[in-house]
Design an enzyme around this catalytic site. Structure first.
Site: not given
Length: 697
Positions: A479-480, A170, A409, A498, A411, A504
């Site tokens: 993501h990540e 990122e 979602h 991602e 996480e 973001e």
């Protein structure tokens, strides 16, 4: 000029010196590969393009626990060649059909009773190669200490790079000469990134994009990353050599293997046209065909959700302010700012239904967010228990009544072990409530402790998630994760990732430079689609931090739906911010996410990209054009349109006086009649763009 002369001289000397040895060559159109064992029995390869050196003679091999010199003393025991020319059809993608055409050379090498095969595939747009450890008595279970693959460049190229970090992709991009790569200052300054582990200041990530002084475009990456750590590249300034640098585990080993085993492909894409790099399908072609028995349940879509509320501070993921903020009964005391509440989510469902968005993503719906990050905590989420203000039954029924799909979602807070234990439970929960897609997240340090996001253990984890999700008919947006390597061909339910600096960062940091989105197609997106979360319309004034803004114009946000490909595209802003610009929002309503054809009309990394795409199963075309910090005029032919047919073009462009910094929300919309003999000419503002829908009359 001196470097180029020296490079050409060395290349010629290499060709001369190997004449007395067994020199193997493969070529297809303008791309050529040469392989030889040097005088020490070391495997050496080189790559050329139209007779010009691309990769100078570069060494191959390994350091193994079972053989620390598994890079020298080899004997060539045989070779095999074949030609493949087929066409396959992806489940979804940028084109309806992909040609897979290559010439393959496999060399069988032996060293002291141990065997190694190297498979080279030469395409019209580059070279892929991989190592294969065949089944053998002398090498069964073994540990890779280092992979010694080299890419010796023929010049000090202009390079677009981010630091070689074990845990994140990122970073903002740096543009420099190859010999100037030094990531130390950037890593130290990137405090907005939660976890940074970049021990080698001269290491860069792949996909690595370069441009030579004489106009060659080169991209180095990998394909089919399965059961192996991600490859970074260490830059040797003196020799301009890139050396493979695998992400290690907690004890410093790189990979634990069992023969037979094939490593990921190392890829070199090359052309004298930048557009050819973006059009390449080589990485997809190097992946295995789909492993899924059926794919009719996979549906690319646009979606919206509460995500931008939390990014900009309007709401929170957590239900309470602190994990110990409880009442006399031990129940969490609500903060009143929790975004994932039933009434608010129903508002987003209404917006999605009214605007032809297929789904709604809800982050922060499940308990655990009060204590989820920064503590390296293993048991954070259970993936099935909602907060008191989120009624799963009511939300599910309401979405179904509106024809809107709910997106789950999950996480993990980096705790992959916790997710592995509960994955089946989580997917059964999704299946039971009719969730057909999930966004996973890996923010934080990885558990197992000491592992990294891009190491072998996690590379295997991401594939396990995709495989188990497929068994439950769940689509995946990770993501990540590690950078994509084309595995969407093998697991077409793995729609997006991602794995880069997304939109973001305009919410909680200094943001993304105007050139950022012109670099991403040449770097991160080479391996697969990106969930960049475009479509921000309120470009200033959304943050309590003075001066914070999105570094694009509104028209550029529209263009990103075409230039940054993904079969999952989010309308990322708040419904009330779209309400002020519903005429511009019409493009988001109209633009598809699945395509029959793609034309790269013009491109230059770091400067501009213009792409046209044809809607799957329809005659409509959509065009996106973006620029960096410089104003630019797009002037492209419309020859991709069907001859003899008239079309209505609706052009969403930067308005008079538009500028990403001073006047980002100025836009204009115009219509005109066009055909295949015409051209499209549009002025782009600094940091600006244009989005065009082209429909038959």
């Amino acid at each position: 000029m001196i470097r180029r002369i020296i490079a050409c001289f060395c290349f010629c000397i290499f060709c001369y010196t190997v004449r007395s040895q067994q020199r193997l060559t493969v070529s297809l159109e303008r791309v050529g590969l040469t392989f030889v064992l040097d005088g020490e029995g070391r495997p050496v390869y080189s790559v050329s393009y139209a007779g010009r050196p691309v990769v100078l003679p570069s060494r191959l091999g390994f350091v193994l626990s079972a053989d620390s010199s598994f890079f020298t003393g080899f004997v060539l025991r045989g070779q095999e060649r074949r030609v493949v020319d087929t066409v396959w059809r992806p489940v979804w993608g940028e084109v309806a059909a992909i040609r897979d055409h290559y010439e393959e050379l496999t060399v069988h090498l032996e060293r002291m009773g141990r065997w190694l095969d190297i498979v080279f595939r030469v395409f019209a747009d580059g070279v892929g190669f991989r190592y294969v450890f065949p089944k053998q008595a002398g090498l069964r279970y073994f540990v890779v200490g280092d992979e010694l693959t080299e890419f010796r460049m023929a010049g000090d190229h202009k390079t677009f790079w981010i630091p070689g970090d074990y845990d994140t992709n990122e970073y903002p991009y740096t543009t420099s000469s190859l010999s100037s790569v030094d990531n130390a200052a950037l890593v130290a300054a990137s405090t907005a990134i939660a976890v940074r582990v970049a021990p080698d200041r001269y290491a860069v990530q792949t996909p690595l994009m370069m441009k030579s002084a004489d106009g060659l475009y080169l991209n180095i990456h990998e394909a089919a990353l399965v059961g192996y750590p991600a490859m970074q590249l260490h830059v040797d300034h003196a020799s301009l050599t890139l050396r493979a640098s695998l992400v290690p585990d907690c004890v410093g080993n790189k990979a634990y293997l069992h023969a037979p085993f094939a490593t990921p492909w190392r890829t070199i894409i090359v052309s004298d046209k930048a557009a050819d790099i973006l059009a390449s399908k080589m990485i997809l072609n190097l992946n295995e065909p789909s492993k899924l028995a059926s794919t009719d349940w996979i549906h690319p879509m646009k979606f919206c959700g509460v995500w931008w509320e939390m990014q900009t501070g309007k709401g929170t993921w957590s239900y309470s302010d602190y994990p110990d903020s409880v009442d006399a009964r031990g129940q969490l005391i609500p903060s009143g700012r929790h975004s994932a509440n039933t009434a608010n989510v129903k508002r987003y469902i209404d917006f999605a239904a009214a605007n032809h968005l297929g789904g709604v993503l809800v982050e922060g719906w499940n308990v655990g967010w009060e204590d989820w990050f920064g503590n390296w905590k293993e048991n954070v989420f259970d993936f099935v228990t909602p907060y008191p203000d989120f009624d799963v039954r009511e939300v599910t029924a309401y979405a179904a009544s509106k024809g809107v799909a709910m997106i789950m979602h999950n996480e993990t807070s980096g705790s992959a072990t916790n997710y592995e234990r509960q994955m089946d439970t989580a997917f059964r929960f999704m299946k039971g409530w009719g969730y057909g897609a999930v966004k996973t997240g890996y923010v934080g340090r990885i558990i197992p402790r000491g592992e990294h996001h891009d190491g072998q253990w996690m590379a295997e984890h991401y594939v396990r998630v995709a495989s188990i999700a497929a068994a439950y008919h769940i689509m995946l947006d990770a993501h990540e994760p590690v950078r994509p390597t084309g595995l969407q061909r093998t697991y077409p339910n793995w729609l997006a990732c991602e794995a880069a600096r997304g939109n973001e960062y305009n919410a909680f940091s200094d943001g993304n430079a105007p050139e950022h989105e012109t670099i991403l197609p040449f770097t991160r997106l080479m391996g697969g689609p990106m969930d960049y979360t475009p479509g921000i319309f309120r470009l200033r004034g959304y943050s309590t931090v003075a001066g914070r803004q999105v570094h694009t114009t509104l028209a550029k946000q529209l263009a990103l739906y075409v230039t940054l490909y993904s079969p999952l595209q989010m309308a990322a802003d708040l419904p009330e911010n779209y309400a002020a610009h519903m005429d511009a929002f019409q493009f988001i309503r109209d633009v598809p996410v699945d395509w029959d054809d793609t034309k790269i009309l013009e491109a230059e990394p770091g400067d501009y990209v213009t792409i046209a795409r044809k809607e799957k199963g329809a005659a409509n075309w959509f065009l996106g054009a973006i620029t960096d910090e410089n104003a630019r005029t797009v002037d492209v032919p419309l020859a991709f349109l069907e001859p003899g047919r008239k079309y209505k073009a609706t052009i969403y462009k930067d308005g008079v006086g538009a500028d990403w910094k001073t006047n980002p929300e100025a836009y204009a919309i115009e219509t005109m009649t066009v055909d295949s003999k015409g051209r499209l000419r549009v002025q782009l503002a600094p940091g600006g763009g244009a989005a065009v829908s082209i429909r038959p009359l």
